[in-house]
Design a protein around this motif. Structure first.
Motif, short mmCIF file in Angstrom:
data_model
loop_
_atom_site.label_atom_id
_atom_site.label_comp_id
_atom_site.label_asym_id
_atom_site.label_seq_id
_atom_site.Cartn_x
_atom_site.Cartn_y
_atom_site.Cartn_z
N UNK A 1 0.88 -1.29 0.03
CA UNK A 1 0.04 0.02 0.11
C UNK A 1 0.95 1.26 0.23
N UNK A 2 2.02 1.15 0.11
CA UNK A 2 2.98 2.45 -0.09
C UNK A 2 2.63 3.45 -1.20
N UNK A 3 2.60 3.07 -2.32
CA UNK A 3 2.15 4.04 -3.21
C UNK A 3 0.83 4.77 -3.06
N UNK A 4 -0.12 4.05 -2.68
CA UNK A 4 -1.38 4.82 -2.26
C UNK A 4 -1.03 5.80 -1.07
N UNK A 5 -0.15 5.50 -0.20
CA UNK A 5 -0.05 6.25 0.91
C UNK A 5 0.68 7.37 0.51
N UNK A 6 1.82 7.37 -0.43
CA UNK A 6 2.64 8.46 -0.89
C UNK A 6 1.63 9.24 -1.66
N UNK A 7 0.78 8.94 -2.54
CA UNK A 7 -0.11 9.64 -3.30
C UNK A 7 -1.10 10.59 -2.45
N UNK A 8 -1.39 9.91 -1.48
CA UNK A 8 -2.40 10.56 -0.56
C UNK A 8 -1.66 11.51 0.43
N UNK B 1 -8.21 3.28 5.32
CA UNK B 1 -8.79 3.07 4.36
C UNK B 1 -7.76 2.85 3.02
N UNK B 2 -6.50 3.46 3.01
CA UNK B 2 -5.67 3.37 2.12
C UNK B 2 -5.10 1.90 2.09
N UNK B 3 -5.29 1.01 3.07
CA UNK B 3 -5.04 -0.22 3.37
C UNK B 3 -6.10 -1.16 3.06
N UNK B 4 -7.20 -0.81 2.41
CA UNK B 4 -8.14 -1.50 1.92
C UNK B 4 -7.74 -2.32 0.63
N UNK B 5 -7.89 -3.63 0.63
CA UNK B 5 -7.42 -4.25 -0.64
C UNK B 5 -8.66 -4.25 -1.66
N UNK B 6 -9.77 -3.58 -1.26
CA UNK B 6 -10.99 -3.72 -2.09
C UNK B 6 -10.57 -2.66 -3.26
N UNK C 1 -12.62 -2.43 -10.02
CA UNK C 1 -13.07 -2.50 -11.63
C UNK C 1 -12.98 -3.82 -12.02
N UNK C 2 -12.83 -4.97 -11.14
CA UNK C 2 -12.71 -6.34 -11.86
C UNK C 2 -13.97 -6.51 -12.44
N UNK C 3 -15.16 -6.46 -11.80
CA UNK C 3 -16.45 -6.68 -12.68
C UNK C 3 -16.57 -5.98 -14.06
N UNK C 4 -16.09 -4.86 -14.11
CA UNK C 4 -16.12 -3.99 -15.21
C UNK C 4 -15.17 -4.66 -16.31
N UNK C 5 -13.92 -5.06 -15.91
CA UNK C 5 -12.85 -5.72 -16.88
C UNK C 5 -13.40 -6.97 -17.21
N UNK C 6 -14.00 -7.77 -16.42
CA UNK C 6 -14.36 -9.19 -16.85
C UNK C 6 -15.85 -8.98 -17.67
N UNK C 7 -16.39 -7.86 -17.52
CA UNK C 7 -17.53 -7.94 -18.62
C UNK C 7 -17.15 -7.36 -19.84
#
Length: 179
Positions: free
Chosen positions: A101-108, A158-163, A168-174
């Motif tokens: 999650x380091x990148x998300x923390x950096x950007x936040x 919240x930045x550590x939420x894998x969700x 976008x998984x369902x969108x990609x699969x669709x």
């Protein structure tokens, strides 16, 4: 990839499950890419065509499309029978102590007004502690006085939420599978 009953693994290491289907796909990709250079050489003299051009095309067009068709069918079979170990995946992610999650923390941090250089330094300092086995990333970040003014404990959690990574998984699969 799947490993069928009775299938052999490595000839030298009986415990190893060689990914023969995907190794084969790698070889097929090389064959397909090998057609790129002669095809591009044909383009340079498109208006001055001669037998040297058509002779190349007579070979690469059918061979490449046959290889590509076979590779795509093989890949579809691998994907359809793909063996996934979610518990192992989660265990591997957990072994990293939250570093994914380091990148998300950096950007936040940069979005909250911290300079990129300062944010990078703060995130890296805490990440190195995790690499040394001193604790978990989220705990270090929550306790860091440089980060506290910018991100609350709730925001960090919240930045550590894998969700976030699966949103976008369902969108990609669709798009890919028409579901």
């Amino acid at each position: 990839e799947p490993f069928d009953p009775g299938q052999k693994g490595s000839s030298a290491m009986p415990h190893k499950r060689n990914p023969i289907l995907t190794e084969n796909l790698t070889g097929l990709a090389r064959l397909i890419r090998s057609a790129v250079t002669p095809a591009l050489e044909n383009v340079a003299l498109w208006h001055e065509r001669d037998i040297s051009h058509s002779s190349v095309e007579r070979a690469i067009a059918p061979d490449t499309t046959i290889h590509l068709d076979f590779a795509l069918r093989r890949l579809a079979g691998v994907v359809e029978r793909l063996v996934i170990y979610p518990e192992n995946m989660m265990r591997n992610l957990d072994r990293l102590g939250g570093l994914v999650h380091s990148q998300r923390v950096l950007l936040a941090l940069t979005q909250k007004g911290m300079s990129r250089e300062a944010a990078y330094s703060a995130v890296q300092t805490n990440a190195m502690k995790v690499w040394r086995g001193e604790g978990d990333f989220l705990g270090f970040l929550k306790a860091d006085p440089e980060i506290q003014p910018h991100l609350s404990e709730a925001e960090l959690a919240e930045l550590f939420d894998l969700g976030y990574h699966f949103k976008a998984v369902e969108t990609v699969f669709a798009r890919v599978f028409g579901r």
